[in-house]
Design an enzyme around this catalytic site. Structure first.
Site, PDB file in Angstrom:
ATOM      1  N   CYS A  83       0.817  -1.225   0.000  1.00 50.60           N
ATOM      2  CA  CYS A  83       0.000   0.000   0.000  1.00 50.60           C
ATOM      3  C   CYS A  83       0.852   1.277   0.000  1.00 50.60           C
ATOM      4  O   CYS A  83       0.305   2.369  -0.115  1.00 50.60           O
ATOM      5  CB  CYS A  83      -0.958  -0.003   1.186  1.00 50.60           C
ATOM      6  SG  CYS A  83      -2.027  -1.462   1.178  1.00 50.60           S
ATOM      7  N   HIS A 328      -9.340   3.343  -1.790  1.00 47.87           N
ATOM      8  CA  HIS A 328      -7.986   2.840  -1.573  1.00 47.87           C
ATOM      9  C   HIS A 328      -7.554   1.830  -2.650  1.00 47.87           C
ATOM     10  O   HIS A 328      -7.431   0.643  -2.382  1.00 47.87           O
ATOM     11  CB  HIS A 328      -7.902   2.227  -0.159  1.00 47.87           C
ATOM     12  CG  HIS A 328      -6.547   1.742   0.220  1.00 47.87           C
ATOM     13  ND1 HIS A 328      -5.375   2.327  -0.238  1.00 47.87           N
ATOM     14  CD2 HIS A 328      -6.141   0.716   1.029  1.00 47.87           C
ATOM     15  CE1 HIS A 328      -4.336   1.674   0.281  1.00 47.87           C
ATOM     16  NE2 HIS A 328      -4.777   0.698   1.030  1.00 47.87           N
TER      17      HIS A 328
END
Lengths: 384, 384
Positions: A83, A328
């Site tokens: 991420c 996200h």
């Protein structure tokens, strides 16, 4: 020696969300890249190199994107740190500019999650903790329970993070969700890993974001005068959380990332006017803000309830809506954070503007919190 | 501005080959890293950052490796450019050192091919050329046919690349294959994509290789005096081959990569004493040597037959055995090439030593040659 800052000449992104199967990873990246290039007034022939952050795009995804951008002769490289992949691509581009290798770099963060990981990101098959049930949501659920027990925080204070971030992204045209959610909705949502419910968790998202980063010579090439926001630096640290340690919320890795950011950039915690924080779960926003030292330990939940982290509060956090509400798409997130800081520092954030913001911090965390994988944390500082 | 060179303080690798399932990617990388650290006399606490090149290791493979090395607090990043992934990791580390971000960097290239791609690397599902049969071996088979037609080269001259590279790696303890093969064996091997047979193709391999790269301050930290080989620079270019163009073997991407290497490093083609060339197929060694301008166009096959590219010849190529015989664990290859150049420049290559070598070039190509994917080429120059 601190590498020289990189000027942010352009920022662009597409709206995050769930795109149909015929919208490819490449096409999303191309749209974001064109938006950033248009913002910078840059043509393809003015770009020196392409840095792409993604996790699930497959081998040489960046090269496929570059071909579609008409940039296929250039240096193109793919960077992965889960991420924190987008932020890592920014770091590599900043470093290359500082080294004098290039003058104009295009940085792209992109992910098509709905195609690749329809049911959510799965843990590595070799991750024994995850196989026993310690998946990411469970870890953050434990973190929330521990936090509540240690600091007397309430469930509603933690839920207030989601309420705040959704309220912010009502004003963000790039956000996956653009409607407010109430505290009751957050508290009443389907349980995921108690005490956390569905609205405490960031969604599955597709999306892309891009930046044009320049040396002073690159700015001149693009004909950009005046001042631009500058990437002062991006720290990267790794670390694993050992289960069974005394303190699940110690956030040692965040503390180290912040210390390195201050050392790299000459900026201190007192200079930070706004934060884009990796709120993959509501509780994560709280413990990470404490970990980087911007909120005293144990105070984050109360700060949220009191509105200190709202736009207009003393430390606005996730004016964009954050991962919870902007969405996200993992490889895109770090670059989207940098886009948001850029727009805020230029006072182009319209209804979500943090007035007078001069210095922003963006924080990403990639990788799991289990005992054998080391997560990576990036702390990126952009100043007006 | 040319970024400053990086000193090669240490080089290490494990023998390439097919390892059993219980030998993990992480364990291979750890062994190679320890070999490089031992070679440099470096302890874990002296390393500033870790750059890892791999394709199939999965998300945050570098972080899992760093945890096992006791380096889990450091900046760790993963870099992917298909078969040029290891070289790309070297490029990123060199850039970061030149920018002043770190002083001692550990670079690792690693791949466990036998677990992940047991039957060979498969093309992207969206690659229409490959779906119609234009897989990598077919492309190189066409390249060979075209080369033979254009330049009057013989099948035996092309096969001589495999004979030479296998002869070299008889003396390389890290090579997957360490026995000579005869011209008859190459010509008589099972056809793969005619005229190319099995021994014209690089094998499926597992392996890992590592370098310690340093600034002058990093060398001082490690207590290294005297001279070390230096990475003068690493160019990276991309490019796609359009099917239906006039000339399948034009190697425009290689020409550009070489030109950028000369420009970056101040070294010219006349300075190159030895080459580690990405010989994923026999014919590829020939056309790429011509592409980078070290052999006149159309002369490569004859040069090979005449022994000019043998150790002791006027341009020794793949003293290590190359991809054909040292093996080709894709993410590891670029770092293994740099290890070989390091040992050659230090005159530590024993039975395969290229006498008096002062400057070496390593070339990698990653990605397919199909029309929509852009391959990446790296040209790395290391000098004594």
């Amino acid at each position: 020696m601190t590498p020289a800052p990189a000027h942010v000449a352009g920022a662009g992104m597409i709206r995050f969300g769930k795109y149909p199967a015929d919208v490819t990873l490449e096409s999303m990246a191309v749209r974001a890249a064109h938006a950033a290039m248009d913002d910078a007034g840059a043509t393809a022939s003015q770009v020196d190199a392409v840095y792409v952050g993604h996790v699930f795009g497959g081998p040489v995804a960046g090269q496929r994107i570059a071909v579609q951008l008409g940039l296929d002769g250039l240096p193109v490289s793919n960077h992965e740190n889960y991420c924190a992949s987008g932020a890592t691509a920014i770091r590599e581009a900043w470093t290359a500019l500082a080294a004098g290798l290039h003058d104009v770099a295009l940085v792209i963060g992109v992910e098509k999650m709905t195609d690749r990981v329809a049911g959510g990101v799965r843990p590595d098959p070799g991750d024994l903790d995850a196989a026993m049930g310690f998946v990411m949501a469970a870890g953050h659920g434990m973190s929330a329970r521990r936090y509540m027990a240690d600091h007397g925080a309430t469930r509603a204070q933690i839920a207030a993070v989601a309420v705040k971030n959704h309220a912010h992204s009502v004003h963000n045209p790039y956000a996956q969700y653009q409607r407010p959610v109430s505290l009751e909705e957050v508290l009443g949502a389907r349980p995921i890993a108690e005490p956390l419910g569905l609205l405490d968790c960031s969604p599955i998202s597709d999306g892309a974001a891009a930046l044009i980063l320049c040396t002073p010579r690159g700015l001149a090439r693009l004909g950009i005068g005046g001042t631009t926001p500058r990437v002062l630096g991006c720290a990267l640290v790794s670390g694993s959380v050992q289960l069974g340690t005394d303190d699940l919320n110690a956030e040692d890795v965040s503390r180290r990332a912040a210390e390195q950011a201050w050392e790299l950039t000459g900026v201190g915690p007192e200079d930070i006017d706004l934060v884009e924080m990796h709120d993959c779960f509501t509780i994560a926003e709280i413990v990470r803000l404490e970990g980087i030292g911007l909120i005293p330990r144990g105070e984050g939940a109360r700060w949220t309830e009191l509105g200190h982290t709202r736009i207009g509060g003393k430390l606005p956090v996730n004016a964009s809506g954050g991962l919870l509400s902007r969405g996200h798409p993992v490889g895109a997130t770090g670059v989207a954070q940098a886009c948001e800081l850029t727009w805020q520092l230029r006072e182009q954030a319209a209804g979500r503007q943090v007035d007078g913001a001069r210095v922003g911090l963006a924080y990403c965390k990639g990788g799991t919190v289990s005992g054998t994988d080391g997560g990576s944390v990036t702390t990126l500082v952009i100043s007006r």
